[in-house]
Design an enzyme around this catalytic site. Structure first.
Site, short mmCIF file in Angstrom:
data_model
loop_
_atom_site.label_atom_id
_atom_site.label_comp_id
_atom_site.label_asym_id
_atom_site.label_seq_id
_atom_site.Cartn_x
_atom_site.Cartn_y
_atom_site.Cartn_z
N GLU A 129 0.84 -1.21 0.00
CA GLU A 129 0.00 0.00 0.00
C GLU A 129 0.87 1.25 0.00
OE1 GLU A 129 -3.02 -0.20 3.02
OE2 GLU A 129 -3.87 -2.01 2.06
N GLY A 133 4.77 -0.91 2.51
CA GLY A 133 4.74 -2.27 1.97
C GLY A 133 5.33 -3.28 2.94
N ILE A 159 1.91 -2.48 -7.90
CA ILE A 159 1.37 -3.81 -8.21
C ILE A 159 1.75 -4.24 -9.64
CG2 ILE A 159 -0.70 -5.25 -8.29
CD1 ILE A 159 0.18 -4.13 -5.45
N GLU A 243 7.64 -17.06 -3.05
CA GLU A 243 7.94 -15.80 -3.74
C GLU A 243 9.42 -15.43 -3.57
OE1 GLU A 243 6.74 -11.07 -3.62
OE2 GLU A 243 5.38 -12.49 -2.69
N LEU A 338 33.33 -4.11 -16.17
CA LEU A 338 34.24 -4.86 -17.04
C LEU A 338 34.07 -4.47 -18.51
CD1 LEU A 338 34.95 -8.46 -16.01
CD2 LEU A 338 35.24 -7.83 -18.37
N GLY A 340 33.55 -1.48 -19.44
CA GLY A 340 33.96 -0.08 -19.60
C GLY A 340 32.79 0.76 -20.10
N GLY A 341 33.07 1.68 -21.02
CA GLY A 341 32.04 2.60 -21.53
C GLY A 341 30.88 1.86 -22.19
N GLY A 365 9.77 -8.12 -0.05
CA GLY A 365 10.45 -8.07 1.25
C GLY A 365 11.83 -7.47 1.08
N THR A 366 12.03 -6.28 1.67
CA THR A 366 13.34 -5.64 1.52
C THR A 366 14.39 -6.43 2.31
OG1 THR A 366 13.04 -4.27 3.49
CG2 THR A 366 12.26 -3.33 1.40
#
Ligand SMILES: Cc1cc2nc3c(=O)[nH]c(=O)nc-3n(C[C@H](O)[C@H](O)[C@H](O)COP(=O)(O)OP(=O)(O)OC[C@H]3O[C@@H](n4cnc5c(N)ncnc54)[C@H](O)[C@@H]3O)c2cc1C
Length: 388
Positions: A129, A133, A159, A243, A338, A340-341, A365-366
């Site tokens: 929400e 969360g 969501i 999950e 690895l 590079g640019g 879930g953090t």
């Protein structure tokens, strides 16, 4: 390690799924990433091939296969390098459909599960929400009984599939005064009067749609409740194990994909007159990344095996998500370096991988919340029990 977990049947499934993705999905990925929308036809193609029903009951059109088919499904989806597309597919199958399979009654299964397996109905799972969360128990959305219906009010956010889904699995408080013991789960048609969705713009996962959803006096028939009233919180917690394992497998697979690409690049790119994979600093980094991926992958397979055998793997799945998503972020960061640019350029796969991977330690879930759970288990001896 392959022989420990995968049979010849698994391997041929992997091969055929890979070929399917190459032919039917990869040619469209850049368009779907750019538009933030996945064409409907591919959902039906997945359905025709049975990919949404790998672990679903045969009675509703599923294949009832062991969890290692799911592992392959998830791994190969990561290797087409669009976590957004992958998320749309696995959120439908392993977030929304898990509730249909586990808590849906016969009528709900007939109406929603069969169509979900066929790819004719798309689902989403609405828990988080705008007010928070992580604190699932603190959710504010309510579904108050009135006659033969519940009146749903509140809002959800972030969501996956929320804009284009045909149905929503929604958690709401049926008895707010009871806190998490007053929470229930409903299946609701997205077209129901009083539901509005807003598409959110985001850093990565571009191909998947992510929605904020508002419920304004939505009338939900009582028959749409899933499982027992008041048990919603337990159902949600129970399914978090799957999950989180899904997100762990995704993590090791995308890290593996990134490293394979970076190693190929390092064997071709030259600096100071030799391929860059001859520089010790890079070789050691590659060796370390390969080891970390291997260790995570092996652990994730072990957890998958335990879950497949019916063990409640709340601690193990929490640990695997915590470590695997962190590992994937680090590996992908280093693989981009690895190149590079070129690593920073959209024409090369690392840029998208880098954006997409960042969600790993946040969604489902953090990492901070996962550490809280693990600490409660290992320090306070908290015993999380399955709901059913
Ligand atoms: C692209 C995307 C797709 C998603 N898909 C879905 C979906 O399909 N369905 C769904 O329901 N949700 C979905 N989510 C939501 C996701 O699960 C939440 O974002 C996540 O659970 C964190 O909640 P929050 O964003 O409200 O952060 P908050 O809960 O507000 O947390 C903010 C910060 O505070 C930290 N924090 C909070 N509490 C504690 C604590 N006790 N101790 C230490 N630190 C703490 C958190 O770790 C975080 O760093 C999705 C999110 C994104 C970004």
């Amino acid at each position: 390690m392959n022989q420990l977990y995968f049979t010849e049947e698994h391997q041929s499934f992997r091969q055929s799924f890979k070929e399917f993705l190459d032919k039917e999905v990869k040619p469209h990925i850049n368009k779907w990433e750019a538009e933030g929308k996945i064409d409907r036809f591919i959902w039906e193609k997945f359905g025709e091939m049975g990919y949404f029903g790998l672990n679903a009951p045969e009675a509703y059109g599923g294949l009832e296969l062991d969890l290692f088919y799911t592992v392959i499904f998830l791994e190969e989806l990561q290797k087409i390098n669009s976590s957004g597309f992958a998320a749309a597919m696995w959120a439908h199958t392993y977030l929304a459909m898990t509730h249909l399979i586990k808590e849906g009654d016969e009528q709900i299964k007939k109406e929603y599960l069969t169509a979900s397996i066929e790819g004719k109905k798309i689902g989403c799972l609405c828990i988080s929400e705008p007010f928070g969360g992580s604190d699932v128990a603190g959710m504010r959305t309510t579904a108050i009984k009135k006659g033969d219906s519940y009146i749903l009010n509140g809002s959800k956010t972030f969501i996956t599939n929320g804009v284009y889904a045909d149905y929503m699995i929604v958690a709401a408080k049926t008895q707010p005064e009871l806190g998490n013991k007053g929470m229930s789960i409903f299946v609701i048609d997205s077209s129901t009067k009083g539901i509005s969705t807003t598409k959110l713009d985001k850093l990565g996962w571009k191909a998947s749609d992510t929605a904020e959803i508002a419920f304004d006096n939505v009338v939900v028939p009582s028959k749409n409740i899933m499982g027992d009233e008041g048990k919603g919180f337990s159902y949600i917690m129970q399914h978090f194990a799957l999950e989180r394992l899904v997100m762990s497998i995704n993590a090791h697979a995308r890290a593996e994909y990134a490293l394979e690409y970076a190693m190929q690049y390092a064997s071709e790119r030259e600096a100071f007159g030799k391929p860059i994979n001859k520089f010790q600093a890079l070789r050691h980094n590659i060796a370390e990344m390969a080891s970390e991926i291997e260790v995570c992958k092996n652990y994730n397979y072990t957890v998958a095996k335990q879950l497949n055998e019916g063990t409640y793997v709340v601690k193990e799945a929490t640990m695997s998500k915590l470590v695997s998503t962190k590992m994937a972020d680090k590996v992908i960061y280093d693989c981009l370096q690895l190149l590079g640019g070129y690593g920073y350029m959209e024409d090369y796969p690392l840029a998208r991988l880098f954006r997409d991977s960042r969600l790993g330690p946040i969604g489902g879930g953090t990492s901070e919340i996962l550490k809280e759970i693990i600490a409660k288990i290992i320090i306070d001896n908290k015993d999380y029990k399955p709901a059913v």
